[in-house]
Design a protein around this motif. Structure first.
Motif, PDB file in Angstrom:
ATOM      1  N   ASP A 252      26.898  30.538  20.216  1.00 35.08           N
ATOM      2  CA  ASP A 252      27.828  29.663  21.083  1.00 35.08           C
ATOM      3  C   ASP A 252      28.685  30.403  21.910  1.00 35.08           C
ATOM      4  O   ASP A 252      29.086  29.820  22.870  1.00 35.08           O
ATOM      5  N   GLN A 253      29.420  31.378  21.448  1.00 37.50           N
ATOM      6  CA  GLN A 253      30.430  32.163  22.156  1.00 37.50           C
ATOM      7  C   GLN A 253      29.799  32.845  23.273  1.00 37.50           C
ATOM      8  O   GLN A 253      30.300  32.769  24.427  1.00 37.50           O
ATOM      9  N   ILE A 254      28.653  33.427  23.048  1.00 36.55           N
ATOM     10  CA  ILE A 254      27.981  34.013  24.312  1.00 36.55           C
ATOM     11  C   ILE A 254      27.455  33.117  25.189  1.00 36.55           C
ATOM     12  O   ILE A 254      27.661  33.212  26.383  1.00 36.55           O
ATOM     13  N   GLN A 255      26.982  31.797  24.868  1.00 35.09           N
ATOM     14  CA  GLN A 255      26.396  30.912  25.644  1.00 35.09           C
ATOM     15  C   GLN A 255      27.411  30.230  26.539  1.00 35.09           C
ATOM     16  O   GLN A 255      27.501  29.925  27.723  1.00 35.09           O
ATOM     17  N   GLN A 256      28.723  30.296  26.120  1.00 37.77           N
ATOM     18  CA  GLN A 256      30.077  29.669  26.775  1.00 37.77           C
ATOM     19  C   GLN A 256      30.494  30.710  27.784  1.00 37.77           C
ATOM     20  O   GLN A 256      30.457  30.244  28.948  1.00 37.77           O
ATOM     21  N   ILE A 257      30.131  31.833  27.635  1.00 39.42           N
ATOM     22  CA  ILE A 257      30.481  32.903  28.598  1.00 39.42           C
ATOM     23  C   ILE A 257      29.384  32.589  29.828  1.00 39.42           C
ATOM     24  O   ILE A 257      29.561  32.888  31.014  1.00 39.42           O
ATOM     25  N   ALA A 258      28.133  32.473  29.202  1.00 37.35           N
ATOM     26  CA  ALA A 258      26.982  32.433  30.286  1.00 37.35           C
ATOM     27  C   ALA A 258      27.309  31.343  31.191  1.00 37.35           C
ATOM     28  O   ALA A 258      26.808  31.219  32.284  1.00 37.35           O
ATOM     29  N   ASP A 259      27.812  30.304  30.534  1.00 34.81           N
ATOM     30  CA  ASP A 259      27.744  28.981  31.276  1.00 34.81           C
ATOM     31  C   ASP A 259      28.895  29.143  32.515  1.00 34.81           C
ATOM     32  O   ASP A 259      28.887  28.699  33.379  1.00 34.81           O
TER      33      ASP A 259
ATOM     34  N   LEU B 111      33.317  42.058  17.055  1.00 34.38           N
ATOM     35  CA  LEU B 111      31.943  41.229  17.029  1.00 34.38           C
ATOM     36  C   LEU B 111      30.810  42.168  16.888  1.00 34.38           C
ATOM     37  O   LEU B 111      29.726  42.034  16.186  1.00 34.38           O
ATOM     38  N   PHE B 112      30.822  43.233  17.504  1.00 34.80           N
ATOM     39  CA  PHE B 112      29.806  44.312  17.749  1.00 34.80           C
ATOM     40  C   PHE B 112      29.703  45.000  16.366  1.00 34.80           C
ATOM     41  O   PHE B 112      28.445  45.056  15.714  1.00 34.80           O
ATOM     42  N   ILE B 113      30.808  45.654  15.972  1.00 38.15           N
ATOM     43  CA  ILE B 113      30.816  46.649  14.959  1.00 38.15           C
ATOM     44  C   ILE B 113      31.354  46.155  13.598  1.00 38.15           C
ATOM     45  O   ILE B 113      30.886  46.293  12.835  1.00 38.15           O
ATOM     46  N   GLY B 114      31.884  45.002  13.712  1.00 37.04           N
ATOM     47  CA  GLY B 114      32.476  44.350  12.697  1.00 37.04           C
ATOM     48  C   GLY B 114      33.793  44.842  11.994  1.00 37.04           C
ATOM     49  O   GLY B 114      33.995  44.549  10.703  1.00 37.04           O
ATOM     50  N   VAL B 115      34.170  45.517  12.410  1.00 40.34           N
ATOM     51  CA  VAL B 115      35.621  46.346  12.256  1.00 40.34           C
ATOM     52  C   VAL B 115      36.711  45.516  12.435  1.00 40.34           C
ATOM     53  O   VAL B 115      37.066  44.842  13.347  1.00 40.34           O
ATOM     54  N   PRO B 116      37.388  45.168  11.342  1.00 41.25           N
ATOM     55  CA  PRO B 116      38.761  44.251  11.634  1.00 41.25           C
ATOM     56  C   PRO B 116      39.617  44.581  12.738  1.00 41.25           C
ATOM     57  O   PRO B 116      40.030  46.003  12.815  1.00 41.25           O
TER      58      PRO B 116
ATOM     59  N   LYS C  96      23.652  37.784  34.064  1.00 38.65           N
ATOM     60  CA  LYS C  96      23.164  36.287  33.844  1.00 38.65           C
ATOM     61  C   LYS C  96      21.840  36.623  32.948  1.00 38.65           C
ATOM     62  O   LYS C  96      21.918  35.863  31.580  1.00 38.65           O
ATOM     63  N   PRO C  97      20.751  37.301  33.144  1.00 39.23           N
ATOM     64  CA  PRO C  97      19.679  37.187  32.301  1.00 39.23           C
ATOM     65  C   PRO C  97      20.077  37.911  30.910  1.00 39.23           C
ATOM     66  O   PRO C  97      19.444  37.691  30.088  1.00 39.23           O
ATOM     67  N   LEU C  98      21.130  39.204  31.206  1.00 36.80           N
ATOM     68  CA  LEU C  98      21.382  39.827  29.979  1.00 36.80           C
ATOM     69  C   LEU C  98      22.136  38.802  28.936  1.00 36.80           C
ATOM     70  O   LEU C  98      21.944  38.758  27.720  1.00 36.80           O
ATOM     71  N   TYR C  99      23.120  37.971  29.506  1.00 39.14           N
ATOM     72  CA  TYR C  99      23.693  36.969  28.614  1.00 39.14           C
ATOM     73  C   TYR C  99      22.687  36.381  27.856  1.00 39.14           C
ATOM     74  O   TYR C  99      22.488  35.848  26.544  1.00 39.14           O
ATOM     75  N   GLN C 100      21.737  35.673  28.491  1.00 41.91           N
ATOM     76  CA  GLN C 100      20.844  34.612  27.982  1.00 41.91           C
ATOM     77  C   GLN C 100      19.931  35.556  26.750  1.00 41.91           C
ATOM     78  O   GLN C 100      19.482  34.979  26.001  1.00 41.91           O
ATOM     79  N   ALA C 101      19.592  36.974  27.117  1.00 44.66           N
ATOM     80  CA  ALA C 101      18.886  37.557  26.152  1.00 44.66           C
ATOM     81  C   ALA C 101      20.002  37.733  25.102  1.00 44.66           C
ATOM     82  O   ALA C 101      19.388  37.824  23.933  1.00 44.66           O
ATOM     83  N   ALA C 102      20.981  38.116  25.156  1.00 48.55           N
ATOM     84  CA  ALA C 102      22.139  38.254  24.010  1.00 48.55           C
ATOM     85  C   ALA C 102      22.234  37.006  23.288  1.00 48.55           C
ATOM     86  O   ALA C 102      22.315  37.038  21.905  1.00 48.55           O
ATOM     87  N   VAL C 103      21.854  35.872  23.911  1.00 46.90           N
ATOM     88  CA  VAL C 103      21.958  34.551  23.114  1.00 46.90           C
ATOM     89  C   VAL C 103      20.868  34.391  22.352  1.00 46.90           C
ATOM     90  O   VAL C 103      20.862  34.131  21.135  1.00 46.90           O
TER      91      VAL C 103
END
Length: 285
Positions: free
Chosen positions: A260-267, A21-26, A244-251
């Motif tokens: 959606d994926q990050i929000q699910q982890i935050a939830d 996800l971060f770098i995009g390497v397969p 928690k605030p870092l997850y929301q900032a990442a979203v």
């Protein structure tokens, strides 16, 4: 730092997040993808789930033989070399794929995927030094090739050489300014730093990993990747109120396909009770 070589499943989840996800390497190596290739899924006794019929194997072997006959007279025919390589991979004959792959990597150094595939093939066959040399060949020409860096780092960690992995990444960062001055964009500094943070996280050197992520965040305030990576580490350490605030900032920062994926982890994190003094966070096993 823990001296055990056993890593918790959480560590591997962090590595997946960084690489894919971060770098995009397969995540799936080219060799594994190629070996699965166009073979037909049928039941077999090996449990692998893939097998060629006798007729298919015979037909492929005849094709391989015809290509090898052509290459005797024209050893640098890249079209035939590619076809031979495809057949050998489809057969699952990785050892026999090395020769055409080595030739292709030498004839077409501007296409590093051949050399990366060669490195992965050698690693798969247990030739770790040969794999190292193949990755190093790419990185000598292009130190910022993230695919080759990822392969090199994975190999060094597999060989229990984490300091070598860290040194390689630090050296790449040191020469980044000069390389980018000569060839703008040749070294993606943030992605190399994310790889460095990944290695620190793998080593459970979380303070150093967070320091790297903070550095990326400072230089790239619009980049969601280090924000998410830091949140993952803080969550694992039980520091939920900081995560928690870092997850929301990442979203907020992430492209739509990741939100959606990050929000699910935050939830999920919002539903987790904070650790108590009587119930300390368990160290990774």
């Amino acid at each position: 730092m823990r001296t055990t070589q056993k890593r918790s499943p959480w560590i591997y989840l962090v590595l997946v997040a960084v690489l894919v996800l971060f770098i995009g390497v397969p995540l799936v190596p080219l060799v594994s993808s190629a070996l699965r290739g166009r073979t037909s899924p049928v039941a077999n006794n090996s449990g692998s789930g893939f097998q060629l019929s006798v007729a298919d194997q015979t037909e492929l072997e005849n094709r391989a033989h015809s290509y090898e006959l052509v290459l005797r007279d024209d050893p640098n025919n890249t079209t035939v070399l590619r076809r031979l390589l495809e057949v050998r991979l489809e057969q699952g004959k990785l050892q026999q794929a090395l020769a055409p792959l080595e030739t292709l990597s030498q004839l077409q150094p501007d296409q590093p995927d051949y050399t990366i595939l060669l490195a992965q093939a050698r690693q798969h066959l247990g030739d770790y030094e040969g794999s190292f040399r193949a990755y190093d060949r790419i990185l000598q020409a292009n130190p910022g090739d993230v695919n080759a860096l990822q392969g090199m780092i994975n190999l060094q960690l597999q060989q229990n050489r984490p300091e070598g992995a860290i040194g390689r990444l630090q050296d790449t960062l040191k020469l980044a300014a000069q390389a980018n001055a000569a060839n703008p964009g040749s070294v993606d500094v943030a992605s190399v730093q994310l790889l460095l943070g990944w290695v620190y996280a793998y080593q459970e050197r979380f303070t150093e990993a967070i320091a790297v992520y903070d550095q990326i965040m400072s230089a790239n305030p619009g980049d969601f990747r280090p924000v998410w990576a830091k949140a993952e580490i803080l969550k694992r350490q039980g520091q939920y109120s900081q995560a928690k605030p870092l997850y929301q900032a990442a979203v907020a920062l992430a492209p739509p396909r990741y939100k959606d994926q990050i929000q699910q982890i935050a939830d999920q994190l919002a539903q987790m009770p904070p650790p108590t003094p009587d119930s300390p966070v368990e160290s990774p096993e």
